[in-house]
Write an enzyme that holds these catalytic residues in place. Structure first.
Site, mmCIF file in Angstrom:
data_model
loop_
_atom_site.group_PDB
_atom_site.id
_atom_site.type_symbol
_atom_site.label_atom_id
_atom_site.label_comp_id
_atom_site.label_asym_id
_atom_site.label_seq_id
_atom_site.Cartn_x
_atom_site.Cartn_y
_atom_site.Cartn_z
ATOM 1 N N CYS A 189 0.815 -1.140 -0.098
ATOM 2 C CA CYS A 189 -0.171 0.131 0.016
ATOM 3 C C CYS A 189 1.061 1.174 -0.005
ATOM 4 O O CYS A 189 0.352 2.372 -0.488
ATOM 5 C CB CYS A 189 -1.084 -0.020 1.167
ATOM 6 S SG CYS A 189 -2.313 -1.268 1.023
ATOM 7 N N CYS A 353 -2.672 -9.032 -16.276
ATOM 8 C CA CYS A 353 -3.634 -9.347 -15.100
ATOM 9 C C CYS A 353 -4.857 -8.964 -15.345
ATOM 10 O O CYS A 353 -5.473 -8.842 -16.506
ATOM 11 C CB CYS A 353 -3.022 -9.089 -13.824
ATOM 12 S SG CYS A 353 -2.820 -7.239 -13.971
#
Length: 395
Positions: A189, A353
């Site tokens: 993050c 992805c």
């Protein structure tokens, strides 16, 4: 603590008691229940606040960090005055101020294989608010061994996931993610960012699952994975069957005691979600040498040019939509190092992805091990669906 609610509690929880599905009996169950929350950060903050407000009788918090200024964008248990102090001190003060009827128990330590079973024992439910893979696998394995269900949550950028694992007859976290990806393939993050409100959404869902479980009402997320896209404000629920070959919860488990999770996950990590964050589809011609866009891929297909197309998503994502008809091969990110020897370094290698970030990590890894013709499909399969094949399912 006796079974009858005080006058103050009847007033405090009146909006619960007035719901037929909860009523006095459900509120008594909450009062007699206990929940342990692992992590007093982004996910643990909303979960702890709502569980305390709901009247769960005993709340435990496990954390060993101090409040930092950068936490305050999303970790709503803490405030500016708490910067530099232990998170558990800040959390206790906030929760006791919110509801003095709740007993708060704190564990200022890092959860590890040596203390997990002792700390997690004798709680009715666990909320996993961790942000790293070693703790996530540790919580899962310990909860399976103890027979304690837990609410899972993960966040990154604009996307989140939630489920309930280790419930009787249901799957565990390893049924979904058997092995962790190598740490150098996983954005955290701090690197990728996270929308501040997202942990509030996911942590509240975790609290909701705990409340339903404890009160014995409704249907939980056990056996389902909730996918949340906050940028598009879309929710999708996918079925997760138990894995009959699961090494922890299967009928013949090979992991029967806690292991070295730092080593298992390849070392300490500060981040922890394998989920993609958002990466908006970029326009044609705006790619750098590490990327191609979906229009360039379509051109290569139409021209009959050779390439290898590798999908680094998970099995359940492949089941929703895939590019198998144009030669895509599924290699989940965690298994990419095992597949390197089977890739042709002389043929262009296109990685994709869902929306881009996992592909970026995979390309960086592949180039580092000598596959210099690897590029990422910018925007991932989501961009393909939006710009090339609008009939393809999106998630």
């Amino acid at each position: 603590m006796n079974g009858e609610l005080s006058r103050d509690e009847l007033v405090r929880y009146g909006r619960h008691v007035s719901i037929p599905e909860v009523g006095l009996e459900g509120q008594r169950r909450l009062r007699a229940s206990s929940v342990l929350i692992v992590g007093a950060g982004g996910l643990g903050s909303p979960a702890a606040l709502y569980l305390a407000a709901a009247g769960v009788g005993r709340l435990g918090l496990v954390d060993h960090d101090r409040v930092e200024l950068s936490n305050l964008q999303r970790q709503v248990l803490h405030d500016t005055g708490a910067v530099g102090t232990p998170k558990l001190d800040s959390a206790r003060a906030r929760l006791e101020g919110l509801n003095p009827h709740v007993e708060i128990e704190t564990f200022e330590t890092r959860l590890d294989s040596g203390n997990a079973l002792e700390i997690l024992d004798e709680w009715d439910f666990v909320v996993d608010g961790s942000d790293n893979f070693p703790t996530r696998y540790l919580v899962n394995d310990a909860c399976v061994m103890l027979g304690t269900p837990f609410a899972y949550g993960a966040i990154l950028r604009f996307e989140g996931q939630a489920s309930v694992f280790a419930a009787p007859g249901g799957p565990c976290y390893r049924c979904l993610f058997r092995d962790p990806p190598p740490p150098d393939l996983v954005p955290n993050c701090a690197e990728a960012g996270v929308l501040g409100v997202l942990p509030g959404i996911v942590g509240s869902i975790q609290a909701n699952e705990a409340i339903k479980w404890l009160a014995g009402i409704g249907d939980t997320l056990a056996g389902r994975l909730l996918l949340i896209d906050a940028l598009r404000m879309e929710f999708r629920s996918l079925a997760i069957p138990p894995d009959p070959e699961c090494v922890v919860c299967g009928p013949e488990p090979s992991v029967t005691e806690l292991i070295d999770y730092e080593r298992f996950c390849g070392g300490p990590q500060e981040g922890g979600a394998t989920e993609d964050g958002d990466r908006s589809a970029q326009t044609e011609g705006a790619m750098d040498e590490l990327d191609i866009d979906v229009h360039e891929l379509k051109r290569r297909i139409d021209a009959g040019e050779p390439f290898q197309l590798i999908d680094v998503r998970e099995d359940y994502e492949w089941a929703i939509c895939n590019l198998e008809d144009i030669g895509a091969r599924l290699v989940p990110l965690a298994t990419l190092p095992e597949a390197v020897d089977g890739l042709d370094p002389s043929t262009p290698l296109i990685i994709h992805c869902r929306s881009g970030p996992r592909g970026d990590r995979a390309v960086a890894y592949l180039r580092a091990v000598g596959l210099e013709r690897a590029v990422n499909l910018a925007g991932g399969i989501l961009a393909w669906a939006e710009e090339i094949d609008p009939d393809m399912p999106q998630y």
